[in-house]
Design a protein around this motif. Sequence first.
Motif, PDB file in Angstrom:
ATOM      1  N   UNK A 185       0.988  -1.340   0.030  1.00 30.92           N
ATOM      2  CA  UNK A 185       0.123  -0.073  -0.067  1.00 30.92           C
ATOM      3  C   UNK A 185       0.834   1.184  -0.417  1.00 30.92           C
ATOM      4  N   UNK A 186       1.969   1.321   0.886  1.00 40.64           N
ATOM      5  CA  UNK A 186       2.802   2.435   0.767  1.00 40.64           C
ATOM      6  C   UNK A 186       3.532   2.583  -0.713  1.00 40.64           C
ATOM      7  N   UNK A 187       3.836   1.660  -1.127  1.00 40.76           N
ATOM      8  CA  UNK A 187       4.315   1.839  -2.521  1.00 40.76           C
ATOM      9  C   UNK A 187       3.512   2.275  -3.518  1.00 40.76           C
ATOM     10  N   UNK A 188       2.129   1.841  -3.381  1.00 47.25           N
ATOM     11  CA  UNK A 188       1.241   2.111  -4.398  1.00 47.25           C
ATOM     12  C   UNK A 188       0.506   3.481  -3.993  1.00 47.25           C
ATOM     13  N   UNK A 189       1.029   4.335  -2.865  1.00 48.54           N
ATOM     14  CA  UNK A 189       0.722   5.717  -2.410  1.00 48.54           C
ATOM     15  C   UNK A 189      -0.761   5.670  -1.963  1.00 48.54           C
ATOM     16  N   UNK A 190      -1.516   4.433  -1.387  1.00 53.84           N
ATOM     17  CA  UNK A 190      -2.823   4.168  -1.001  1.00 53.84           C
ATOM     18  C   UNK A 190      -2.478   4.200   0.606  1.00 53.84           C
ATOM     19  N   UNK A 229       6.571  -8.732  -6.874  1.00 61.23           N
ATOM     20  CA  UNK A 229       6.690  -8.386  -8.099  1.00 61.23           C
ATOM     21  C   UNK A 229       6.509  -6.899  -8.477  1.00 61.23           C
ATOM     22  N   UNK A 230       5.954  -6.153  -7.717  1.00 58.76           N
ATOM     23  CA  UNK A 230       5.756  -4.629  -7.836  1.00 58.76           C
ATOM     24  C   UNK A 230       7.316  -3.909  -7.599  1.00 58.76           C
ATOM     25  N   UNK A 231       8.096  -4.474  -6.900  1.00 57.53           N
ATOM     26  CA  UNK A 231       9.560  -4.168  -6.703  1.00 57.53           C
ATOM     27  C   UNK A 231      10.498  -4.362  -7.330  1.00 57.53           C
ATOM     28  N   UNK A 232      10.080  -5.565  -8.256  1.00 55.92           N
ATOM     29  CA  UNK A 232      10.940  -5.916  -9.425  1.00 55.92           C
ATOM     30  C   UNK A 232      11.561  -7.153  -9.248  1.00 55.92           C
ATOM     31  N   UNK A 424      -7.930  -8.452  -2.220  1.00 54.66           N
ATOM     32  CA  UNK A 424      -7.711  -7.712  -3.267  1.00 54.66           C
ATOM     33  C   UNK A 424      -8.456  -6.373  -3.413  1.00 54.66           C
ATOM     34  N   UNK A 425      -9.572  -6.302  -2.817  1.00 52.19           N
ATOM     35  CA  UNK A 425     -10.429  -4.919  -2.850  1.00 52.19           C
ATOM     36  C   UNK A 425      -9.438  -3.972  -2.175  1.00 52.19           C
ATOM     37  N   UNK A 426      -8.670  -4.168  -1.367  1.00 48.89           N
ATOM     38  CA  UNK A 426      -8.023  -3.203  -0.367  1.00 48.89           C
ATOM     39  C   UNK A 426      -7.025  -2.283  -1.363  1.00 48.89           C
ATOM     40  N   UNK A 427      -6.498  -3.100  -2.238  1.00 51.64           N
ATOM     41  CA  UNK A 427      -5.643  -2.289  -3.320  1.00 51.64           C
ATOM     42  C   UNK A 427      -6.443  -1.391  -4.458  1.00 51.64           C
ATOM     43  N   UNK A 428      -7.659  -1.614  -4.230  1.00 48.64           N
ATOM     44  CA  UNK A 428      -8.368  -0.930  -5.558  1.00 48.64           C
ATOM     45  C   UNK A 428      -9.387   0.105  -4.728  1.00 48.64           C
ATOM     46  N   UNK A 429     -10.249   0.460  -5.894  1.00 54.46           N
ATOM     47  CA  UNK A 429     -11.173   1.524  -5.624  1.00 54.46           C
ATOM     48  C   UNK A 429     -12.638   0.938  -5.062  1.00 54.46           C
TER      49      UNK A 429
END
Length: 494
Positions: A185-190, A229-232, A424-429
């Motif tokens: 969430x921190x990486x995604x600015x959420x 995956x997000x951090x490569x 999954x919804x935690x990271x979406x709108x």
Amino acid sequence: MFFNTAFFKLYKTPLLLAFASLLLYTSFAYDLVRTDYIKLVMLYVALFFLFYKLVQLLKGNIKFLTWLAFGFRAVFILAIPNLSQDFYRFIWDGRLLLEGFNPYLFTVESFIGNNEFPVAQAQELYNGMGALNAGHYTNYPPINQLCFVIAGLFSGESILGSVIVMRVLIIAADFGTLYFGKKLLEKLKIPTYHIFWYILNPFIIIELTGNLHFEGVMIFFLIWSLYLLHIGKWQWAAVVLGLSVSVKLIPLIFLPLFWQWFTKHNVISTAQIDEKSHSKNDEILKQVQHDEKKTPAFTGITKLNSFYVITSTTVILSFLPFYSSEFTTNYTETVALWFNNFEFNASLYYIARAIGYTFRGYNEIAVIGKITPIIVILLVLIFTFFRKNKTTIQLITAMLLVLSFYYFTATTVHPWYIATLLILSVFTKFKFPLVWSFVIILSYLAYLNVDKSDKSENLWIIALEYIIVYSVFIWEVFLKEKKRRFKRNLPFNG
């Protein structure tokens, strides 16, 4: 003393809400019978209200929320699950493995029917799990079986001891999800407090910690994989995703969705050159344009194929110790039961079944159960190739929508299945999984009928559940987005 008084004054309302939650969880864990429907619903509704208020009031205090999540789970430590009997099969499988038997090759009934008792408390476990469960081969993948073995190793011949060990494993997995979920969430600015819509949710606490469903372990590996995956670190992400599949098979449905993330996510654009560096080097621009045209697509496909190879290899290696021709037959037949035999808490399937009854009249699941997987596969392919899944948020959103459609068309939707949608919804709108995690309690009332001799599902109760879920789903996914686009295109009237 001053500190304690000041702390209480500052957090008086949350502390009172937390104390009330502890009392209600204690009642839920130790003083609830599944068939006491009124008490079940009242406790759940009250807990959900308190959960919502706690997250709302404490979203700026992550540490406090974390302690509450631990404390609420600790309430269940000594409780025998009261809403599910699956844990008896978990204990059986773990003990059977410790006795040297391959659990994929034997049904419980094959032993008990011949008056053979290969594990301690065999008859008690058989009675607890029920004849339906005992009559089928196990469908739990190898990492799940490892958890059962650990429970057997550390609990001796105690059923409660096994329950405690499995519960500790699930709680540990939940806090792993909390750790990597917050980081992602921190990486995604959420806002990081969003993870508590999952971690502190009474649905998660009751179904996973309370009723010992290992979706929590699968979800831990899934979120860890998405973070990597997000951090490569895609190679390790593939390994961890394979471990997730080896707990529960459901992440397999996500595999095609990674195509765009690998083939388009890393494409370098000239527009992405950092203007602050004021770099005007023509050689750099030429190299970027060259990479843009040739390198990323080839590299992306290579990485994607490697990702699939690593994931599948991890899964295969986990199954390898159990492999035999009989294993393949038994396992595939058992998994197929969820498509062709079992019916519970379905939505679109029940509508299709009702339509089918009007002109065929019987065994609709044999027909519909073969068609729905094809429809789901087609939808996955559409999302893979025709919907933007370039970013991590887009990828997770695609996962959420695909899995939602799968459950909308499934013949069986047990309450704990919704846990994956919720995380999954935690990271979406989208918030419809949060609503579903509230109304899913209605599924426990499915067999509540006025006529006590009627053992069929009460379709009015199921209809109420899905009317609420589909209403929120349609509003969020279709109407709200359409309204947002309409407003965006309005001319400025100021």
